[in-house]
Design a protein around this motif. Structure first.
Motif, PDB file in Angstrom:
ATOM      1  N   GLU A 184     -10.412   7.291  -8.759  1.00  0.00           N
ATOM      2  CA  GLU A 184     -10.579   7.594 -10.177  1.00  0.00           C
ATOM      3  C   GLU A 184     -11.973   7.232 -10.624  1.00  0.00           C
ATOM      4  O   GLU A 184     -12.696   6.514  -9.951  1.00  0.00           O
ATOM      5  N   LEU A 230       5.681  -2.422  -5.724  1.00  0.00           N
ATOM      6  CA  LEU A 230       4.615  -1.771  -6.471  1.00  0.00           C
ATOM      7  C   LEU A 230       3.323  -1.808  -5.703  1.00  0.00           C
ATOM      8  O   LEU A 230       2.568  -0.833  -5.673  1.00  0.00           O
ATOM      9  N   ALA A 231       3.074  -2.950  -5.090  1.00  0.00           N
ATOM     10  CA  ALA A 231       1.828  -3.078  -4.353  1.00  0.00           C
ATOM     11  C   ALA A 231       1.789  -2.074  -3.218  1.00  0.00           C
ATOM     12  O   ALA A 231       0.802  -1.376  -3.016  1.00  0.00           O
ATOM     13  N   LEU A 232       2.899  -1.970  -2.518  1.00  0.00           N
ATOM     14  CA  LEU A 232       2.975  -1.004  -1.434  1.00  0.00           C
ATOM     15  C   LEU A 232       2.820   0.412  -1.964  1.00  0.00           C
ATOM     16  O   LEU A 232       2.082   1.222  -1.408  1.00  0.00           O
ATOM     17  N   ALA A 233       3.508   0.688  -3.081  1.00  0.00           N
ATOM     18  CA  ALA A 233       3.451   2.031  -3.647  1.00  0.00           C
ATOM     19  C   ALA A 233       2.029   2.358  -4.076  1.00  0.00           C
ATOM     20  O   ALA A 233       1.523   3.449  -3.832  1.00  0.00           O
ATOM     21  N   ALA A 234       1.385   1.381  -4.698  1.00  0.00           N
ATOM     22  CA  ALA A 234       0.025   1.622  -5.172  1.00  0.00           C
ATOM     23  C   ALA A 234      -0.876   1.941  -3.988  1.00  0.00           C
ATOM     24  O   ALA A 234      -1.746   2.794  -4.060  1.00  0.00           O
ATOM     25  N   ASP A 235      -0.631   1.259  -2.902  1.00  0.00           N
ATOM     26  CA  ASP A 235      -1.416   1.499  -1.702  1.00  0.00           C
ATOM     27  C   ASP A 235      -1.132   2.892  -1.158  1.00  0.00           C
ATOM     28  O   ASP A 235      -2.020   3.656  -0.812  1.00  0.00           O
ATOM     29  N   TYR A 236       0.138   3.210  -1.146  1.00  0.00           N
ATOM     30  CA  TYR A 236       0.580   4.450  -0.537  1.00  0.00           C
ATOM     31  C   TYR A 236       0.147   5.668  -1.350  1.00  0.00           C
ATOM     32  O   TYR A 236      -0.244   6.693  -0.812  1.00  0.00           O
ATOM     33  N   PHE A 237       0.244   5.541  -2.672  1.00  0.00           N
ATOM     34  CA  PHE A 237      -0.067   6.678  -3.540  1.00  0.00           C
ATOM     35  C   PHE A 237      -1.472   6.613  -4.113  1.00  0.00           C
ATOM     36  O   PHE A 237      -1.769   7.197  -5.144  1.00  0.00           O
ATOM     37  N   LYS A 238      -2.343   5.865  -3.458  1.00  0.00           N
ATOM     38  CA  LYS A 238      -3.666   5.606  -4.026  1.00  0.00           C
ATOM     39  C   LYS A 238      -4.443   6.908  -4.314  1.00  0.00           C
ATOM     40  O   LYS A 238      -4.490   7.822  -3.504  1.00  0.00           O
ATOM     41  N   ILE A 239      -5.076   6.978  -5.468  1.00  0.00           N
ATOM     42  CA  ILE A 239      -5.924   8.120  -5.820  1.00  0.00           C
ATOM     43  C   ILE A 239      -7.225   7.583  -6.409  1.00  0.00           C
ATOM     44  O   ILE A 239      -7.217   6.649  -7.203  1.00  0.00           O
ATOM     45  N   ALA A 246     -11.054   2.560 -15.078  1.00  0.00           N
ATOM     46  CA  ALA A 246     -10.405   1.278 -14.838  1.00  0.00           C
ATOM     47  C   ALA A 246     -10.991   0.205 -15.749  1.00  0.00           C
ATOM     48  O   ALA A 246     -10.259  -0.616 -16.327  1.00  0.00           O
TER      49      ALA A 246
END
Lengths: 196, 461, 264, 160, 192, 302
Positions: free
Chosen positions: C32, C21-30, C37
């Motif tokens: 906002e 998830l951490a990697l994905a969050a980094d990779y797909f960061k947008i 938040a």
């Protein structure tokens, strides 16, 4: 927040079922008789109080980013414990509650209280909040269970009150659950309006 | 027999009261009131001042805008007031008041006499505009606008509307019987103005005598008729020989007189949603309008009078009258013997689409087809009940709307769905409300919605 | 044995998912809205849907757009509402600048004269379209309560055909002003406490004929308190920009009693 | 839900690793605790189900304990009816017990009542075993009653 | 035929919302608007299919071989939560249009009991992979059917003069009761 | 003097909601009379009692909700009468009373009263009673001699026995609900409704037609299928209920078709011997959806 308030508000004012409309699934599904309702209430109370306590304990040390996965782990631990304990010691009840015991893990009350209360308050308050919320939940659940059992099977906690042939079976069927909770909510609305 | 889909058969047409009565001319009124805005489109501006002497037929108000029709003095006399006065809609609008005075009236003066055969289409349009002619069927839309289709729209046919589908009214019926040749003359002029080579006169089959008369007129024709075959041949101009003229008898049904319905009934074409008759190559004009056009061309007479049916159970003597524009309702009603004691509702127009007015102290305008007075027992104050979803309104609506849902959405102020359910297509014919067993004021809701949607779109006037 | 395997398996599972998830969050960061938040963090995160929004995040988005109130989160209760109010910077209006809605007509239902009996849809908007609902006065209150229906705060009640405003509940939101087809409701400073309860721009004589409590443009008020009152186009109007001037004498002297206190 | 605002851009791998470890630690504690609970309760659960099965068998078999207890699950009204049929050595029914059913409460669910089930005692394949013939069906619940009959027949056939 | 039976039973006869009472929070919360209920339906079908596949694999290839069935609650919820989060992140970045249509419903789904319940029930019923996929399709289809119909029914009730105390949730429950009553007609269909 | 003003149209068809209700009552009297003829005095008592309870409930509920009391507008009479006609002739009165209270109090008034109920009150009450007291709701008697027996549908579909003759089915000499047995009487009532244009043909035609068609396709006797059970009364008196069925002709056709398909499904594959009741209730849920998409073609629209 005072201890008394922590305890008190879950019972009527923020009753999780009849006011906040959360945690409905077990309320409707296992309230076809009072014993099931009681059993479910105990299970939810156990999980809610324990997880509130643990979350309040670890709140200072938990990294904010992964607090929710950690809550889930905590909650699912207690749910699994109650699952196995019930299976071992009250097998009949366990059979009656079925899949709804493990489903406590996604009951909005538990995660909601962990996030909204226990994560921001000391341990004792959190435990009391858990107790109050559980009582509110139990109050709603058991009263629905009693109403449905009396009207639908002519008994309460398994003790026969009148000839079951006269009882309206529909009350222990799915539609009866919806009707009961709908009418209870309307009654609570009216009651609260009168009080004000 | 051809007709359109759905629609209603009103319970009792009440046409017999006046259908047999020839049009009588009302004596000239002593005073006329002329609201400056009488028709759809832009308001006029007065060309005269208080104190001016005017003669019958003189143009006294006009507008520079295209969608407007000038107003002419219906009587000779002196302008005594220009101020805000109530119009039949119940609102105060600027109006010119002319008093005939004590002296003998001046002669009418009309400018020009023409013959349709010698006029070019633009000339006909100009004459029509200058004569202040508007649609006399009730909508009062300036006729010259309708006669000026954009060049890319080819007009194949004109339809002369002789349906008169509203109960009670017989004005057009009498016009077709008494002014047959002018109807045909005007129709030809209109056809020429738009370049159409087909003229259809649509008449409902409850007016058999009018159909016979029109057919007879076409077949035999009087000497003055432009349609006498021998004369056409002798003239041998192209436009005349190519123009086909037919009388179509239509199955009696309300609202056949609606433009869209009439086109569907006669030609089987559907005017696209949100479109105009022009889009299917048709121009529709009322028989009264045709007569007005004929008079404007033949005599140079502007639109200063019209036939008004005065009828209903609340008047003593129902009849058809030729009245000057601007005459007060009171004067007309009194000519018919006045009101009965139980008169309860005064309607300008027919019972289905007419406008209920609150007083007799109002002037006849160009759109006044009829003065209908209903008596107490016919006028009930209907208490609106909740919709029982019987679907009668849907079966009645000639446009294919679902009035029950529309009314719901309007009550909810759900304007997005009001638009989605096509309220803009509603022609306000009143069929839905007529049949509604719950007595819901459906048309009123639609009027509210149309106005609301228009203000929302902020269309400037 | 079972303890060991369970620890290994679940530990691995937890670690893998967290890392993934951490990697994905980094990779797909947008990027906002920062408030989003913050609001999501305040919200309970139960995603219960009880608020009507599809999840806490959707609620937060709607809150930022101003489509829902800070108190909209049912699961969170009062605490969350307070915190959200802080983030959104929502303040309670203070009483000093309190503004309230008033109606510029004082003719009760029984005092209105009619020229025709109206029947039809019982709303002001509908009646106004049909010859002004048959009222003689073309300016006054029609009395069908369109304002009452739109008031979101339950601050209006209808009394003998006239709206009565509960100024404690009124927030001057302006819904009633927009709803009135005759445009006779306006928002005034609560402290001023004076209103001309008439909107008729008819001549004095015409108004006198139509209504017993209409403004007949006699200009007495103008003489009593010229700084406040002005008669324009046959109607007395109040200059609400003037503060601290008492319209009391004008109220006393008005012959038709159409100048009134609003907190009576 | 997992880590909604999980790690901003530019966070290093070390941070990711650290959070992964923390979550893993929680998982480990949880797993350990659960394993202990499991170890204590599992034998009891197994025992319970064995006891229940044996009790049921005992209830349907003749007092001597001889014969077979056959599990069948005919289709009832609300789904399969799990039932246990005791057949004595001569091929006669010695007892019927409904283990689980989802028939209509107050109607088909009455098949669990001894008054209904006791009728089957002593029946054999020679009997018609049909409602309204030799079996009194539960009023209004012919389908459920018939399902039980079908189940008993099937068990008798299996016992052969 | 058996697959059809599994689907039909999950779709109508044991409708997850009206008969089994699972996932009711979203049933009442999301059905206030037709559009949201349709969006939610698609999101549920999408997520439930994927998550039941993954959790079936987790159970049969990770937990069962090590006899760790007792960890299923923790393992499933962790899996589903991570999965939903991944899907959300992926959609947001890669298919923003789909995300706008469906994404906002994704977080709501994590705590949707139906997803977890399907994972549990497919294992309780001992379905193989194909059957559990059909089952999850039936359940999510039944969810969509019930919630969309409910949204339409509630939409129709917008103007109804419902007695004051029953406005809002109480009447929604009564409506659900009557819908559930109508669904009782499916009881026993095809002998299921 | 002051005139009346209102928006157009200024004339209305002299046929209001009340008249519609009483025409339906009139039409219902035929099957009611047939029921009394076949099942005797108890049937008459049940009809009168249920209708009375329904009307009184409506009045009491409206009084409690402080609304104008319109219990005499005929709609409660229709509901009460319909409910009585779909109950077994020997049904206990107190249960019938609860059914009537449920029909009016919960299904109708709670949803806002006439015009707002989502479900057909009589049918919802029947489903309620069937779920509550299944034994009483499935105890049928033979005409004239009141001997307990089963309905023809049950005998044929569940017990695989022979069907009664067509003539007995047609005139109503069979076991069944009070008013559903006599096809003849229902057809006379339906004729009254069709001729007065109170109902239109699409829903009943699609309903009966699809039941006949699908029964035939599935190898059952279509004539028996349409004359047994509650199909006739359901098709003409309940699938045509304005409030709970779609409003457009197209929609009503779809509604009837759906009812027919559901009825066939429940009768031949479901747990219940009869499916008319549940099929109409189920289609009631679909009504708002059908309403939205089965609109007439807009004039000049694509």
């Amino acid at each position: 927040m005072s201890l008394w308030k922590s305890f008190n508000q879950g019972i009527i004012k923020e009753n999780p079922v009849l006011r906040l409309m959360i945690g409905l699934c077990p309320v409707l599904a296992v309230s076809n008789n009072a014993i099931n309702a009681l059993g479910m209430s105990v299970a939810v109370a156990f999980v809610l109080i324990c997880s509130n306590a643990v979350v309040a304990m670890i709140r200072k040390t938990t990294p904010d980013e992964i607090r929710i996965p950690i809550f889930i782990i905590v909650i699912s631990t207690f749910v699994t414990i109650s699952d196995y304990v019930m299976n071992a010691f009250t097998p009949d009840l366990y059979a009656a509650l079925g899949v709804f015991v493990p489903l406590i893990v996604v009951n909005c009350i538990i995660l909601g209280r962990a996030e909204a209360f226990a994560y921001r308050n000391p341990v004792l308050n959190s435990i009391l909040d858990g107790v109050g919320m559980s009582l509110g939940f139990a109050l709603a659940l058991i009263s629905i269970g009693v109403i449905r059992e009396v009207l639908g099977a002519g008994s309460v906690f398994g003790i026969a009150l009148f000839n079951p042939a006269v009882a309206a079976t529909i009350m222990v069927l799915p539609p009866g659950a919806f009707i009961t909770i709908g009418v209870l909510m309307a009654a609570l609305n009216k009651f609260e309006n009168k009080v004000q | 027999m051809s007709t359109f889909k759905r629609g209603i058969h009103p319970f009792g047409y009440h046409k017999a009261e006046t259908a047999e009565k020839a049009v009588r001319e009302l004596p000239l009124p002593k005073r006329v009131v002329l609201p400056l805005q009488q028709n759809l489109g832009c308001p006029n501006e007065a060309l005269v001042k208080v104190g001016d002497e005017v003669h019958e037929g003189q143009k006294i108000a006009d507008s520079a805008k295209f969608v407007a029709a000038p107003i002419h003095a219906p009587i000779s006399g002196r302008v005594t007031k220009i101020e805000k006065l109530p119009n039949p809609c119940g609102f105060d609008v600027p109006a010119i008041v002319i008093d005939a005075g004590e002296n003998a009236p001046q002669e009418a003066r009309y400018d020009g006499k023409w013959s349709v055969d010698e006029l070019a289409p633009e000339q006909i349009r100009k004459i029509v505009r200058e004569a202040g002619i508007v649609g006399l069927g009730g909508a009062a839309f300036p006729t010259h606008v309708k006669l000026s289709p954009p060049p890319e729209k080819k007009i194949g046919a004109i339809i002369i509307n002789g349906c008169e589908c509203e109960p009670y009214i017989t004005a057009d019926h009498r016009i077709m019987l008494e002014r047959t040749e002018d109807v045909l003359y005007g129709a030809k002029a209109i056809a020429k103005a738009v370049g159409a080579d087909r003229i259809i006169i649509g008449v409902e089959d409850n007016k058999q005598d009018a159909i016979e008369k029109l057919k007879y007129e076409i077949r035999n024709g009087s000497t003055s008729s432009p349609y006498q075959p021998s004369r056409e041949k002798s003239r041998d101009t192209k436009s005349e020989t190519n123009t086909k003229l037919e009388i179509q008898s239509l199955k009696t049904k309300y609202p056949q007189g609606g433009e869209k319905m009439l086109i569907k009934a006669t030609l089987g074409r559907e005017v696209p949603s949100g479109g105009l008759a022009l889009d299917v190559g048709v121009v529709v004009q009322n028989v009264g309008t045709a007569v007005a056009v004929a008079e404007a061309i033949k005599l140079g007479k502007p639109l200063i009078d019209r036939v008004v049916t005065v009828t209903g159970s609340g008047v003593k003597e129902p009849q058809n009258l030729l009245v000057r524009i601007g005459t007060s309702f009171l004067e007309i009603i009194e000519h018919g013997g006045g009101l009965k004691d139980d008169a309860a509702k005064l309607i300008m127009g027919g019972p289905m689409m007419g406008l209920a007015v609150s007083s007799l102290d109002l002037p006849v305008v160009k759109a006044t087809t009829c003065l209908l007075v209903l008596s107490k027992k016919e006028v009930r104050e209907y208490e609106e009940q909740s919709c029982i979803r019987c679907g009668r309104c849907i079966k009645a609506c000639p446009i294919g709307l679902t009035p029950n849902f529309l009314a719901d959405f309007i009550k909810l102020k759900d304007w997005a769905r009001v638009e989605e359910y096509h309220v803009a297509d509603c022609i306000e014919c009143g069929c839905c409300a007529y049949v509604c067993p719950s007595r819901i004021y459906l048309v009123q809701y639609f009027k509210i919605a149309k106005r609301e949607l228009q203000t929302r779109k902020a269309v400037c006037r | 044995m079972i303890i060991a395997t369970s620890i290994i398996v679940l530990g691995l599972l937890g670690f893998v998912f967290a890392a993934l998830l951490a990697l994905a969050a980094d990779y797909f960061k947008i990027e906002e809205d920062l408030r989003l938040a913050a609001i999501v963090a305040i919200l309970p995160g139960a995603n219960c849907g009880a608020c009507g929004a599809a999840g806490c995040r959707a609620f937060a988005e709607r809150l930022i757009k101003g489509e829902v109130a800070v108190s909209g989160c049912l699961a969170g209760g009062q605490d969350v509402a307070n915190q959200l109010a802080a983030v959104m910077g929502v303040e309670q209006p203070t009483d000093v600048h309190k503004r309230v809605a008033v109606v510029h007509c004082g003719a009760k239902g029984s005092q209105r004269k009619i020229k025709a009996n109206y029947s039809g849809v019982k709303t002001c908007q509908a009646a106004e379209m049909i010859a002004g609902g048959g009222l003689m006065c073309g300016y006054g209150c029609l009395g069908y309560g369109d304002c009452y229906c739109v008031c979101p705060f339950d601050a209006i009640r209808m009394s003998d055909g006239l709206p009565v405003f509960d100024h404690n509940k009124c927030t001057a939101c302006g819904k009633c002003v927009a709803a009135c087809p005759r445009k006779i409701i306006s928002i005034i400073p609560y402290a001023f406490n004076v209103v001309v309860a008439c909107s008729s721009r008819d001549t004095g004589a015409a108004t006198r004929k139509n209504c017993p409590v209409g403004c007949i443009a006699c200009k007495i008020c103008e003489k009593q308190a010229p700084a406040v009152f002005k008669v324009e186009d046959n109607l007395a109007v109040i200059d609400y920009t003037r503060t601290g001037i008492d319209g009391g004498p004008a109220i006393e002297k008005c012959p038709t009693k159409c100048i009134i206190r609003i907190d009576q | 839900m997992l880590g909604r605002n999980y790690l901003g851009a530019g966070e290093n791998v070390g941070k990711i690793f650290k959070l992964g470890i923390i979550l893993a630690v929680f998982c480990v504690i949880s797993a350990g605790g659960l394993a202990i609970v499991y170890m204590y309760t599992q034998p009891k659960i197994v025992l319970n189900s064995q006891l229940a099965l044996e009790g049921s068998k005992k209830a349907v078999l003749p007092p001597s304990g001889k014969g077979q207890a056959i599990a069948v699950s005919p289709r009832g009204y609300g789904g399969p009816i799990e039932m246990l049929v005791g057949v004595d050595p001569v091929g006669k029914v010695s007892g019927v017990k409904i283990l689980s059913q989802r028939e209509t409460p107050g109607l088909g669910a009455n098949i669990v009542k001894p008054k209904f089930l006791d009728q089957f005692k002593g029946k054999s394949l020679k009997d018609p075993l049909e409602p309204k013939k030799d079996i009194d069906a539960i009023t209004g619940a012919t389908i459920s009653s018939r399902a039980v009959c079908v189940g008993v027949k099937e068990a008798l056939r299996k016992a052969k | 035929m058996e697959l059809l039976g599994i689907f039909f039973a999950a779709f109508l006869i044991n409708n997850i919302l009206l008969i089994r009472f699972i996932a009711l929070c979203s049933f009442f919360g999301v059905s206030t608007k037709i559009d949201t209920s349709v969006g939610m339906s698609f999101a549920v079908i999408f997520v439930m299919t994927i998550s039941s596949a993954v959790s079936w694999m987790v159970y049969h290839y990770v937990l069962a071989p090590f006899h760790l069935e007792f960890l299923r609650t923790a393992a499933f919820i962790l899996t589903i939560a991570a999965l939903v989060q991944l899907e959300e992140l992926y959609l947001k970045k890669m298919i923003p249009n789909l995300y706008r249509a469906m994404g906002i419903y994704l977080p709501l789904i994590t705590t949707n009991c139906a997803i977890l319940a399907v994972a549990f029930l497919a294992i309780d019923y001992r379905y193989d992979f194909l059957r559990s996929m059909v089952y999850s399709l039936g359940v999510s289809g039944g969810y969509s059917l019930a919630i969309v119909l409910f949204a339409y029914v509630r939409d129709r009730m917008a103007l109804a003069p419902i007695p004051k105390w029953f406005q809002g949730y109480p009447i929604a429950f009564i409506t659900a009761a009557l819908m559930s009553l109508a669904f009782l007609g499916f009881t026993g269909m095809f002998g299921l | 003097m002051s005139f009346n003003i209102s928006v157009s149209p200024h004339i209305r068809l002299p046929f209001d909601a009340k008249s519609i209700m009483w025409v339906v009552v009139l039409a219902l009297l035929f099957p009611a009379a047939a029921g009394v003829y076949f099942f005797g005095l108890p049937a008459l008592v049940l009809i009168v009692f249920t209708t009375l309870v329904a009307v009184i409930t409506e009045a009491v509920c409206q009084w409690l909700a402080k609304r104008p009391i319109t219990a005499a507008d005929g709609s409660a009479v229709v509901t009460g009468l319909l409910l009585a006609l779909i109950l077994p002739p020997t049904f206990p009165l107190w249960m019938a009373a609860i059914g009537a209270v449920f029909a009016i109090g919960i299904v109708k008034v709670l949803f806002g009263g006439l015009g707002f109920n989502i479900f057909n009150p009589a049918l919802a009450a029947r489903a309620f009673l069937l779920a509550s007291w299944p034994v009483a709701m499935t105890t049928w008697i033979r005409p004239f001699d009141a001997v307990t027996t089963a309905t023809p549908l049950f005998l044929v579909n569940k017990m695989h026995q022979a069907a009664p003759g067509y003539w007995d089915l047609f005139i109503g000499n069979r076991a069944g609900s009070l008013g559903e047995t006599s096809v003849l009487a229902i057809l006379i009532g339906a004729l009254v409704l069709l001729l007065t244009r109170v109902i239109d043909w699409p829903a009943p035609a699609a309903f009966i037609g699809s039941v006949a068609l699908f029964s035939w396709l599935l190898g059952h006797d279509p004539w028996f299928a349409i004359m047994s059970g509650g199909l006739m009364i359901g098709a003409f008196f309940m699938a045509t209920d304005y409030v709970t069925a779609p409003v457009t002709t197209k929609g009503r056709f779809i509604f009837g078709l759906g009812c027919g398909i559901m009825t066939v499904l429940i009768r031949y594959f479901g747990g219940f011997p009869e499916g008319v009741n549940y099929s109409i209730l189920f289609m009631n849920i679909l009504t708002p959806l059908i309403d939205r998409y089965a609109r007439p073609k807009l004039f000049g629209g694509r």
